[in-house]
Design an enzyme around this catalytic site. Structure first.
Site, PDB file in Angstrom:
ATOM      1  N   HIS A 181      64.731  75.325  71.386  1.00 43.59           N
ATOM      2  CA  HIS A 181      64.593  74.050  70.679  1.00 43.59           C
ATOM      3  C   HIS A 181      63.135  73.660  70.561  1.00 43.59           C
ATOM      4  O   HIS A 181      62.316  73.966  71.428  1.00 43.59           O
ATOM      5  CB  HIS A 181      65.459  72.945  71.281  1.00 43.59           C
ATOM      6  CG  HIS A 181      65.086  72.487  72.657  1.00 43.59           C
ATOM      7  ND1 HIS A 181      64.144  71.506  72.877  1.00 43.59           N
ATOM      8  CD2 HIS A 181      65.544  72.857  73.876  1.00 43.59           C
ATOM      9  CE1 HIS A 181      64.045  71.293  74.181  1.00 43.59           C
ATOM     10  NE2 HIS A 181      64.873  72.094  74.818  1.00 43.59           N
ATOM     11  N   ASP A 186      59.820  73.267  78.554  1.00 50.16           N
ATOM     12  CA  ASP A 186      61.077  72.820  77.934  1.00 50.16           C
ATOM     13  C   ASP A 186      60.772  72.296  76.542  1.00 50.16           C
ATOM     14  O   ASP A 186      60.487  71.131  76.365  1.00 50.16           O
ATOM     15  CB  ASP A 186      61.713  71.750  78.822  1.00 50.16           C
ATOM     16  CG  ASP A 186      63.064  71.281  78.327  1.00 50.16           C
ATOM     17  OD1 ASP A 186      63.609  71.890  77.406  1.00 50.16           O
ATOM     18  OD2 ASP A 186      63.565  70.280  78.875  1.00 50.16           O
ATOM     19  N   GLU A 209      67.428  68.674  70.483  1.00 49.87           N
ATOM     20  CA  GLU A 209      68.251  69.157  71.598  1.00 49.87           C
ATOM     21  C   GLU A 209      68.289  68.127  72.707  1.00 49.87           C
ATOM     22  O   GLU A 209      69.331  67.882  73.317  1.00 49.87           O
ATOM     23  CB  GLU A 209      67.689  70.496  72.114  1.00 49.87           C
ATOM     24  CG  GLU A 209      68.582  71.194  73.141  1.00 49.87           C
ATOM     25  CD  GLU A 209      68.365  70.728  74.579  1.00 49.87           C
ATOM     26  OE1 GLU A 209      69.244  70.972  75.425  1.00 49.87           O
ATOM     27  OE2 GLU A 209      67.322  70.096  74.854  1.00 49.87           O
ATOM     28  N   GLU A 210      67.136  67.514  72.973  1.00 49.15           N
ATOM     29  CA  GLU A 210      67.046  66.601  74.119  1.00 49.15           C
ATOM     30  C   GLU A 210      67.906  65.351  73.930  1.00 49.15           C
ATOM     31  O   GLU A 210      68.202  64.651  74.892  1.00 49.15           O
ATOM     32  CB  GLU A 210      65.584  66.214  74.382  1.00 49.15           C
ATOM     33  CG  GLU A 210      64.671  67.384  74.778  1.00 49.15           C
ATOM     34  CD  GLU A 210      65.038  68.024  76.116  1.00 49.15           C
ATOM     35  OE1 GLU A 210      66.057  67.644  76.713  1.00 49.15           O
ATOM     36  OE2 GLU A 210      64.300  68.932  76.547  1.00 49.15           O
ATOM     37  N   ASP A 264      66.280  78.177  77.471  1.00 47.78           N
ATOM     38  CA  ASP A 264      65.935  76.756  77.576  1.00 47.78           C
ATOM     39  C   ASP A 264      65.850  76.328  79.035  1.00 47.78           C
ATOM     40  O   ASP A 264      66.158  75.202  79.387  1.00 47.78           O
ATOM     41  CB  ASP A 264      66.969  75.913  76.810  1.00 47.78           C
ATOM     42  CG  ASP A 264      66.587  74.435  76.777  1.00 47.78           C
ATOM     43  OD1 ASP A 264      65.397  74.132  76.973  1.00 47.78           O
ATOM     44  OD2 ASP A 264      67.477  73.594  76.577  1.00 47.78           O
ATOM     45  N   HIS A 287      61.432  67.651  82.287  1.00 52.55           N
ATOM     46  CA  HIS A 287      61.466  66.279  81.758  1.00 52.55           C
ATOM     47  C   HIS A 287      60.444  65.360  82.429  1.00 52.55           C
ATOM     48  O   HIS A 287      60.693  64.172  82.602  1.00 52.55           O
ATOM     49  CB  HIS A 287      62.876  65.672  81.896  1.00 52.55           C
ATOM     50  CG  HIS A 287      63.929  66.391  81.104  1.00 52.55           C
ATOM     51  ND1 HIS A 287      65.236  65.979  81.060  1.00 52.55           N
ATOM     52  CD2 HIS A 287      63.867  67.493  80.311  1.00 52.55           C
ATOM     53  CE1 HIS A 287      65.938  66.798  80.284  1.00 52.55           C
ATOM     54  NE2 HIS A 287      65.125  67.727  79.824  1.00 52.55           N
TER      55      HIS A 287
END
Lengths: 490, 490
Positions: free
Chosen positions: B295, B307, B341-342, B369, B440
């Site tokens: 992504h 990420d 995606e997130e 991912d 994140h």
């Protein structure tokens, strides 16, 4: 000093110094030792084994078990950061003073220290070109701010002081980023301390320095910085290592960098803080002092659990444990919780000035200011004979697996004055895993520490203080060692 | 689907499945294998050894060496965070689209995706009682804000959903802090996802959740959160683990906690973002597709290098490497860089809706991912026979020491739709050291990654894509597996 000197000549003549090769473990079996110590001294030290064991058991499995962590945890949770000039520090000082008083220690006192108060204010650094990026930064202690509004300037990135010098006047009017290599804290901290001086000499308008660490989660590290007379004072701040690297990469790719720096930092002169001092008075030689020191202030961005809450609590806990065991050595054990260490050992400097005449009676000094993790032994500065005595004393720490002696002591800034006077001085060595990861960051919290390790360190401190306070002889002073001001870890 | 099924019955009848005990390494020596595979299939796979070796060499010591890291580094440095709705993401999408076009891939396209844009705004959480402490927090994706001004409320701390339930109406009107145990990401993330729902059901006014990680330097972790129809939407944010612990300790000591929470979070509907898709067309079976996905969007607080910048770059790099080697498999290799995606696999959901009719020709799907570290093998969801084929294919990765097959695949949220249709699907398994440490967070940066490891992973992806695209037979679909929506890692 002259008395000590003439004694040492006599003693040297009767030293047993077989200097066996092989094992590093001092031993007096068959009347020999690997290092210069009188046989009767070595034997006397060995006789402390049962009492050392008793003390260790009391901390590891007796009533003291878990207390150091619990006390530290309450302390840091209740008062938060103990920044010089903050209400958190004032309340923490009162807490320690009241606690020591309640526990019936002697000569409990809060001694005033004249301090300047550095106020951080709001602060930010933002990359404006080649793209917008808020930078992870923290201003450095004693830095000036940007009172006339944010500095917005083209930025250069260098790897070293040498690289900056080689640029000639190209840094003029620019923000200078130092992205120095991390070799070790001691090898790299000079950029934090002196970066703003070097940048200003090159005509720079601010210095941004890579945080002095080898592990980061975008974590900026603060700390003290210096100015030099005759060199303009420009703002200094540290960047998280990742952002120092980012700027360096962009710069190397030929991008024009523009950074905006805003810092509300300023200093208010002539404030007061306090050292807290208390004694467990000696049974027979009470004028003689073994000093156990730590500092009570911390940086403003973390809890100060590691730097130096743990050091404070093992000093305090060691005395409490000995008192509760009814152990009172011949000499006085004195805990000193110094204020203002982070701004250049302000509290200890004041203490040594105020008590200059008494320092001749200081027979040994201890400091823990590198985090309290599982103890490994001592860093020590003192003569060869003093080292040998310490090696023998450290054999008492075998149950703690903490028998290492490393010479000289690194760290121990609050002992500099004593070291300069030849007082045998030691710092706690630990199996340090995280000290310089969290050092001077918002991550300096109780989460890094472990209750069993704090117990071990408190036990270590208690045994050491008791034995050094109680031996029939003194660890000799070192009349040759000198420390340069500012050589210690800050 | 019915065709696949009837084939599988026939094939099963002629399978060689000696199921040797002992070694886990599939082998067809003497015509036997540890798992159900046709001898000729096993032999065919083995024949790819020289070409696999050639591809690996090209990435590890040939022209591709170092390119993946370099490209990723330029990418993340140039565009910064690629938050859904941001200019960084738009520029990154254009960069990828233009790059693929310039490299003469086929059917390069930016496919529009209708998205809601969640805007973080300013945010803060401050402990007001028992003492003032700014808390290390980050708002959660899709959270509502505090549009009527900060919420100031008494706060309770619980360890689990169960503990909250047991409190009955005691949470009413309060901020609920979840300080759940960290077991693993998968076991603990439910608090981040569902904490605000549970807190709201209990009458809470906001949910503050311990960050889902086991290592922190006061590092808060963001991520998506859910609301439930009929349950009031209350703000949700994560706290750094240290501060969740701090609050819990104070609460357990009987202190009354008051927290002030301010969040400017809000959502703007009906915006557009883009998936980027491109093909290396198959030489003979070009309608058949092996999908290699990652992504392109990231969270706003970090670089998104881990990420999922790394995943994107190894997908892209794998195709570039094969193209430069002149290797064109029978089937089409398709890279899909999904957006959103997130925020719940918005881009891939749209893609699968828009291309529903084509999905029957998807023969295999890959996703990375979970960070690109040294490859270890594959997480895989598929039938037993498919697993066996994969085990044999993974033997080609022996030079990379990446032959592990773990079933089922964890992660791979952008493949959920395909898995539900039985498409054999795999995720990169790595020697993951830091993924959930930086996941994140603002520490998701290139600093965590290693150029040699990225080369290894790109080589792994290239070999896998080529072989799966080129085999004379297809890895059979799994007609039994079903995934529940929302089961994958977000």
């Amino acid at each position: 000093m002259s008395v000590t000197k003439s004694c040492s000549v006599v003693l040297t003549a009767i030293l047993v110094c077989a200097m066996l090769t092989g094992s590093q473990t001092p031993s007096v079996q068959e009347g020999r030792s690997e290092c210069p110590i009188l046989v009767e001294h070595a034997r006397e030290i060995e006789e402390y084994k049962p009492i050392a064991r008793k003390i260790i058991d009391f901390f590891l499995s007796g009533d003291m078990r878990g207390r150091t962590y619990k006390n530290l945890n309450n302390f840091v949770d209740s008062y938060g950061p103990r920044m010089l000039g903050s209400s958190g520090l004032r309340r923490a000082v009162t807490h320690v003073y009241r606690g020591l008083t309640r526990q019936n220690f002697s000569n409990v006192r809060m001694e005033p220290v004249n301090i300047p108060v550095w106020v951080r204010g709001t602060e930010s650094a933002t990359l404006l070109r080649p793209r917008l990026q808020r930078l992870s930064m923290v201003g450095l202690g004693d830095s000036v701010g940007t009172p006339d509004g944010p500095i917005r300037a083209e930025t250069i990135v260098v790897r070293s002081f040498k690289e900056l010098e080689a640029l000639g006047d190209k840094a003029s009017g620019k923000i200078v980023v130092f992205n120095q290599e991390f070799i070790s804290y001691d090898d790299s901290v000079s950029y934090r301390l002196n970066g703003a001086i070097a940048a200003a000499k090159a005509g720079g308008v601010a210095a941004l320095i890579r945080s002095v660490t080898n592990h980061s989660l975008l974590t900026p590290h603060t700390g003290l910085m210096y100015y030099q007379k005759g060199v303009p004072k420009i703002p200094g701040a540290c960047l998280a290592t990742e952002h120092a690297d980012l700027l360096h990469r962009l710069y190397r790719r030929g991008k024009k960098l523009v950074i905006q720096l805003q810092m509300g930092a300023h200093t208010i002169q002539n404030k007061t803080s306090n050292n807290v001092v208390a004694d467990l008075p000696g049974a027979s030689l009470s004028e003689k002092v073994v000093l156990i020191s730590a500092h009570i202030d911390s940086w403003d961005i973390g809890q100060g659990a590691v730097d130096d809450g743990g050091g404070l609590m093992i000093a305090w806990g060691a005395l409490v444990g000995l008192k509760r065991l009814g152990l009172r050595p011949r000499r006085t054990l004195r805990v000193a919780m110094f204020t203002g260490e982070e701004f250049g050992t302000l509290g200890s400097n004041q203490y040594y000035r105020d008590h200059a005449a008494e320092l001749r009676d200081f027979v040994f000094a201890l400091e823990s200011d590198e985090g309290v993790f599982s103890p490994r032994g001592l860093g020590f500065t003192g003569s060869e004979r003093a080292q040998c005595i310490l090696r023998h004393v450290l054999q008492l720490m075998t149950p703690l697996n903490a028998t290492v002696l490393e010479v000289p002591m690194l760290g121990g800034p609050d002992l500099d004055v004593l070291v300069a006077q030849g007082v045998p001085s030691a710092c706690l060595l630990t199996r340090n895993q995280q000290y310089f990861t969290v050092h001077h960051t918002s991550a300096d919290s109780i989460a890094v520490l472990d209750t069993a390790e704090l117990d071990q360190a408190a036990a270590f401190w208690a045994v050491l203080a008791f034995v050094l306070g109680d031996l029939s002889f003194e660890v000799p002073r070192d009349i040759t060692t000198r420390v340069e001001p500012g050589m210690s870890r800050l």
